[in-house]
Enzyme design. Structure first.
Site, mmCIF file in Angstrom:
data_model
loop_
_atom_site.group_PDB
_atom_site.id
_atom_site.type_symbol
_atom_site.label_atom_id
_atom_site.label_comp_id
_atom_site.label_asym_id
_atom_site.label_seq_id
_atom_site.Cartn_x
_atom_site.Cartn_y
_atom_site.Cartn_z
ATOM 1 N N LYS A 107 0.903 -1.077 0.052
ATOM 2 C CA LYS A 107 0.008 0.027 0.011
ATOM 3 C C LYS A 107 0.946 1.168 0.109
ATOM 4 C CE LYS A 107 -4.171 -2.004 2.128
ATOM 5 N NZ LYS A 107 -3.816 -3.275 2.392
HETATM 6 C C1 LIG Z 1 -4.565 -4.524 1.810
HETATM 7 C C2 LIG Z 1 -3.727 -5.796 1.856
HETATM 8 C C3 LIG Z 1 -4.290 -6.798 0.943
HETATM 9 C C4 LIG Z 1 -5.575 -6.588 0.210
HETATM 10 O O1 LIG Z 1 -5.447 -5.815 -0.987
HETATM 11 P P1 LIG Z 1 -6.424 -5.115 -1.700
HETATM 12 O O2 LIG Z 1 -5.918 -4.287 -2.851
HETATM 13 O O3 LIG Z 1 -7.399 -4.600 -0.981
HETATM 14 O O4 LIG Z 1 -7.273 -6.436 -2.453
HETATM 15 C C5 LIG Z 1 -3.611 -7.858 0.795
HETATM 16 N N1 LIG Z 1 -2.516 -8.096 1.719
HETATM 17 C C6 LIG Z 1 -1.912 -7.259 2.422
HETATM 18 C C7 LIG Z 1 -0.871 -7.549 3.398
HETATM 19 C C8 LIG Z 1 -2.529 -6.224 2.660
HETATM 20 O O5 LIG Z 1 -1.958 -4.964 3.348
#
Ligand SMILES: *Cc1c(COP(=O)(O)O)cnc(C)c1O
Length: 436
Positions: A107
């Site tokens: 993210k």
């Molecule tokens: C946010 C997150 C996800 C999911 O990602 P999306 O884009 O919401 O599908 C998967 N793994 C981790 C470690 C995350 O922080």
């Protein structure tokens, strides 16, 4: 380029409006009206390019006509101050490590890019009051958004989190920063935090008096830049002669990451098939199997960043394929894993391949293993977080303590500062108005 709403009841918006607003006025998600494509020659030459060059190429194709191209290049370079390497785990299965950023999760890419793009539009538009970013977090999003927006002028961030329900490591990543970041500890659950944010966006008085926006993956400036690393991963595999027949597996919660991959494919990236890996929260898999989408409350699992019962980017996937179920299942497969299966995968891959997966990446790896790749095929899964972010879980599974990277240790030395609030909207509203 204009951005339309997936609900098609709101007028099309410019990129600037779409980024500042977040969600369209009709509650839909913004979609670019065209998806630019890269020619085959450009795809072939990716392998000779750096991550910055590749990301700039993709960013210019999407955003170049709506902002100053040099400013965009600077945003890309500033965002990608870390690498996203592809690492071989087991034969034809490779890991795309997206955890080398400041908060050790994928993210970071979208959050940093969005912060810089929003800052650019605020300057360009001459908005002379502070823009307030509200974000509800169950753990991971808060850290990425807070660090992405730290120190960006004219933007304040309020991270709402459920008191006592996020891990100490996660709390440190957003509650120790100070400056323009305020941590708000809600006496309630994650759902209460999310309800407060939604109520604030819907409140006429608050919106008249304060400029509010969201930094969840509904924002085009947060989810689209995630397509950069799919191109970069392809370039790395191509260099190793492994890009020919590619299946990409994405551990998914709100499906922003997978949607960015589907956009990359639409832009011309040669991926044969995508797999959405889920934990027990499997409404998407059910949709793939039956054509019927039934959101339901999430259940808690070891891979808690994927505990989502009504994925917000599902609307974008439907829109991208014109609501054609047959077309979707041709390009996207799904799978689900229980906590027991996740633990068994982490343990086995650590033992047999000396590679430590986090619980989310474990779903991605296992999906590729279960797929039984044929000779000549390559499988790539997205390792979405560093295993140390889930230290308690991973230590318990493997019996070996994960080493905490220095970046994470530094957060843990900071002093926690947060503002305790109840879960009533009136109290939250008073608090926000006092910031005016
Ligand atoms: C946010 C997150 C996800 C999911 O990602 P999306 O884009 O919401 O599908 C998967 N793994 C981790 C470690 C995350 O922080």
């Amino acid at each position: 380029m204009k951005y339309y709403s997936t609900n098609r009841q709101a007028p099309p918006a410019s990129l600037e409006e779409a980024v500042i607003r977040g969600l369209a006025g009709d509650g839909g998600l913004y979609m670019p009206e065209r998806i630019p494509t890269l020619e085959a020659a450009a795809i072939r030459s990716l392998k000779d390019k750096s991550f910055h060059e590749i990301a700039d190429r993709v960013a210019q194709a999407f955003f170049g006509e709506d902002m100053d191209p040099d400013a965009l290049t600077a945003i890309v370079q500033d965002t990608l101050s870390f690498d996203t390497p592809v690492v071989q785990v087991d034969g034809a299965i490779y890991s795309l490590e997206l955890f080398h950023g400041p908060t050790l999760a994928f993210k970071d890419v979208g959050a940093r890019f969005m912060a810089r793009m929003l800052g650019y539009f605020i300057r360009r538009k001459g908005i002379d009051r502070e823009v307030n970013v509200l974000v509800a977090t169950s753990g991971d999003t808060g850290g990425a958004v807070a660090n992405g927006f730290l120190g960006i002028p004219r933007i304040r961030v309020f991270v709402l989190y459920p008191g006592g329900k996020v891990s100490p490591i996660q709390e440190c990543q957003f509650a120790t920063l100070g400056q323009n970041i305020t941590a708000v500890e809600i006496d309630g659950t994650f759902d209460d935090c999310q309800a407060l944010v939604k109520a604030a966006f819907a409140d006429g008085e608050l919106n008249r008096r304060l400029q509010l926006t969201s930094a969840n993956s509904i924002n085009v400036a947060r989810f689209l830049p995630q397509s950069f690393y799919y191109f970069h991963a392809f370039a790395q595999l191509d260099r190793a002669g492994r890009a020919g027949n590619l299946t990409v597996c994405v551990p998914s919660g709100n499906f922003g990451n997978l949607t960015a991959g589907l956009f990359a494919r639409r832009m011309g990236l040669p991926v044969r098939q995508f797999i959405a890996a889920n934990n027990r929260n499997d409404v998407f898999l059910e949709y793939l199997r039956t054509g019927i989408y039934t959101p339901r409350p999430s259940v808690a699992t070891l891979a808690n960043a994927m505990d989502v019962g009504n994925p917000s980017n599902f609307a974008r996937i439907l829109d991208l394929y014109g609501h054609d179920h047959a077309a979707i299942i041709q390009q996207v497969a799904g799978c689900r894993y229980t906590d027991e299966q996740i633990a068994a995968t982490v343990r086995e891959v650590c033992r047999a391949h000396r590679y430590l997966l986090d619980p989310h990446g474990a779903c991605g790896y296992q999906a590729l293993l279960d797929r039984r790749l044929q000779p000549g095929e390559t499988g790539l899964f997205l390792e979405t977080a560093h295993p140390a972010k889930f230290k308690e879980t991973v230590d318990r599974i493997t019996g070996i303590p994960v080493e905490i990277p220095p970046a994470l240790q530094a957060f843990m030395q900071g002093k926690k500062q947060s503002i305790p609030l109840g879960k009533d909207i009136e109290g939250f509203k008073r608090f926000l108005l006092a910031q005016e």
